[in-house]
Design an enzyme around this catalytic site. Structure first.
Site, PDB file in Angstrom:
ATOM      1  N   SER A   1     -21.370  -3.381  -0.054  1.00  0.00           N
ATOM      2  CA  SER A   1     -22.435  -2.637  -0.153  1.00  0.00           C
ATOM      3  C   SER A   1     -21.552  -1.230   0.161  1.00  0.00           C
ATOM      4  O   SER A   1     -21.609  -1.034   1.287  1.00  0.00           O
ATOM      5  CB  SER A   1     -23.552  -3.076   0.884  1.00  0.00           C
TER       6      SER A   1
ATOM      7  N   ASP B   1     -31.772   2.253   6.528  1.00  0.00           N
ATOM      8  CA  ASP B   1     -32.208   3.055   5.462  1.00  0.00           C
ATOM      9  C   ASP B   1     -33.748   2.871   4.932  1.00  0.00           C
ATOM     10  O   ASP B   1     -34.396   4.003   4.849  1.00  0.00           O
ATOM     11  CB  ASP B   1     -31.417   2.922   4.251  1.00  0.00           C
TER      12      ASP B   1
ATOM     13  N   ARG C   1     -30.257  10.525   3.676  1.00  0.00           N
ATOM     14  CA  ARG C   1     -31.653  10.093   3.565  1.00  0.00           C
ATOM     15  C   ARG C   1     -32.576  10.987   3.376  1.00  0.00           C
ATOM     16  O   ARG C   1     -33.449  11.078   2.489  1.00  0.00           O
ATOM     17  CB  ARG C   1     -31.725   8.705   4.398  1.00  0.00           C
TER      18      ARG C   1
ATOM     19  N   ASP D   1     -30.013  -2.473  -8.924  1.00  0.00           N
ATOM     20  CA  ASP D   1     -31.252  -2.880  -8.380  1.00  0.00           C
ATOM     21  C   ASP D   1     -32.216  -1.843  -8.603  1.00  0.00           C
ATOM     22  O   ASP D   1     -33.568  -2.332  -8.934  1.00  0.00           O
ATOM     23  CB  ASP D   1     -30.827  -2.679  -6.728  1.00  0.00           C
TER      24      ASP D   1
HETATM   25  N1  ARG Z   1     -25.085   1.552   8.656  1.00  0.00           N
HETATM   26  C1  ARG Z   1     -24.881   2.787   8.195  1.00  0.00           C
HETATM   27  C2  ARG Z   1     -26.052   3.781   8.468  1.00  0.00           C
HETATM   28  O1  ARG Z   1     -26.936   2.910   8.802  1.00  0.00           O
HETATM   29  C3  ARG Z   1     -24.622   2.852   6.555  1.00  0.00           C
HETATM   30  C4  ARG Z   1     -25.643   2.461   5.649  1.00  0.00           C
HETATM   31  C5  ARG Z   1     -25.061   2.310   4.299  1.00  0.00           C
HETATM   32  N2  ARG Z   1     -26.028   1.945   3.486  1.00  0.00           N
HETATM   33  C6  ARG Z   1     -25.836   1.078   2.588  1.00  0.00           C
HETATM   34  N3  ARG Z   1     -26.865   0.885   1.794  1.00  0.00           N
HETATM   35  N4  ARG Z   1     -24.683   0.497   2.127  1.00  0.00           N
HETATM   36  O2  ARG Z   1     -26.095   4.672   8.283  1.00  0.00           O
END
Ligand code: ARG
Length: 398
Positions: free
Chosen positions: A175, A124, A95, A14
């Site tokens: 994912s 994110d 992040r 991506d």
């Molecule tokens: N739901 C989790 C969070 O908001 C994990 C996010 C993981 N991100 C991903 N792109 N798979 O912290």
């Protein structure tokens, strides 16, 4: 001069496609920035070269593992940070680390915009954009998947069309986001919340049901910071890494939950954070011994708020900063050793010792040597219960 966009680059399909996609969509030059927060996988230099091969005008990689551990995971450990009482904020911690590097790169390369590969449905995107605007209010943000409808199928078509050097075939059903503090797995068959996770989804932890000998570890903290394991000095990064191995070998830190995303969606998540859960469990216990009752009670409220702020992407916010000040102050006496057994998916505390201990054997004991004057409790309870008693007299009379 041509505008420049700094892209948060992972090396995957991506974000590789994002490079050319952004260039076509905006006419800007793309600078790719990859940040190592201990996600493992490919060599960073391979990733850097791939970004250039995909059309980036510049590509940078940053080893941010120590920084991630010291400046992001450590505050989470001191905050006993567990969103919804369970999730140790794995992705939410990485992040802001990445954001810091993106903003630095944007300044260095004279970029006006920062781009990331998130969809429009998750947390994110918020963490990137709220973070970027808190550090550099003038930078713009774009998310090609969300803003330019760059779907997976279109990305694969783009990749094949331009002959980009990326494998389009091996598509994971999940994912996955991972770093040294843990791993997050979502989507695929996990979207049916009645489906149990299969062993396949786990990578940092072994099956806790497999019979094996227990492991015992002593974790030493200094003002809330883990500084030694079994008496051997460690950095925060080493503490996390070594406990990932040791606690992970016993299946510690597996979490299967439905969580409340900031955008309002409930989502099924499977996490593993063996080092994180072992450290937080030990840290909580040492606080129980060393932190005064009122401070400890109040800190629990602060911890919950801190975790929500960080989950919601407000790492660089004034409230989060102020709460960090409180947590640092509250950590002043959190020094000592915690002994724990790692076994069967759990990290169980079996011993504590501290020079800063508030546990007073002579007050607590029921044996001889008791220095507590029990007769004082009678009057205390009389006064303590007085207002309820007066109210009860009125209410029961009616
Ligand atoms: N739901 C989790 C969070 O908001 C994990 C996010 C993981 N991100 C991903 N792109 N798979 O912290």
């Amino acid at each position: 001069m041509t505008e420049r966009v700094v892209l948060a680059y992972s090396g995957g399909l991506d974000t590789s496609v994002c490079i050319g996609w952004i260039a076509e969509e905006t006419g800007a030059e793309v600078v790719a920035v990859a940040v190592d927060v201990g996600q493992g996988g490919e060599d960073l230099d391979v990733i850097r070269k791939r970004a250039l091969a995909c059309g980036a005008v510049e590509a940078e990689v940053a080893d941010a593992k120590e920084e991630f551990a010291d400046e992001y995971c450590l505050p989470a450990i001191k905050a006993n940070a567990l969103y919804m009482d369970r999730y140790p904020l794995v992705s939410a911690l990485s992040r802001p680390t990445i954001v810091k590097h993106l903003v630095d790169a944007a300044h260095k390369h004279g970029a006006t915009t920062v781009a990331h590969g998130c969809t429009g449905k998750g947390n994110d995107q918020v963490r990137f954009e709220a973070g970027i605007s808190s550090l550099a209010p003038d930078l713009k943000c774009i998310a090609p998947v969300r803003d330019y409808a760059m779907t997976r199928d279109k990305a694969i078509a783009f990749c094949e069309d331009k002959g980009l050097p990326i494998a389009t075939s091996k598509k994971s059903p999940y994912s996955i986001d991972q770093n040294v503090f843990g791993r997050a797995v979502e989507t695929g068959f996990l979207e049916d919340i009645w489906n149990g996770p299969i062993e396949d989804v786990y990578e940092y932890t072994e099956n806790p049901a497999t019979p094996r000998e227990a492991d015992e570890v002593i974790i030493t903290f200094e003002k809330g910071v883990p500084v030694a394991l079994d008496g051997k000095p460690v950095s925060v990064l080493q503490a996390i890494q070594q406990l990932n191995d040791r606690a992970g070998a016993h299946g510690v830190g597996r979490i299967d939950m439905v969580e409340d995303r900031l955008v309002g969606i409930k989502s099924r998540e499977v996490y593993e954070s063996p080092g994180g859960i072992a450290l937080i469990t030990a840290h909580q216990e040492l606080e129980s011994v060393t932190v005064e009752r009122e401070l400890a009670r109040f800190k629990r409220q602060v911890e919950q708020r801190w975790s929500e702020l960080v989950y919601d992407g407000l790492w660089f916010s004034p409230l989060k900063r102020a709460l960090d000040g409180f947590i640092d102050e509250a950590s002043e006496h959190v020094s000592g050793d915690i002994r724990m057994t790692l076994h069967g998916g759990r990290a169980v505390v079996t011993g504590r010792r501290s020079q800063q201990s508030l546990y007073d054997f002579n007050l607590a004991t029921y044996d001889s040597g008791d220095t507590f004057d029990q007769s004082m409790s009678k009057g205390f309870i009389e006064l303590f219960g007085m207002s309820s008693k007066i109210a009860a007299k009125r209410d029961l009379a009616q």
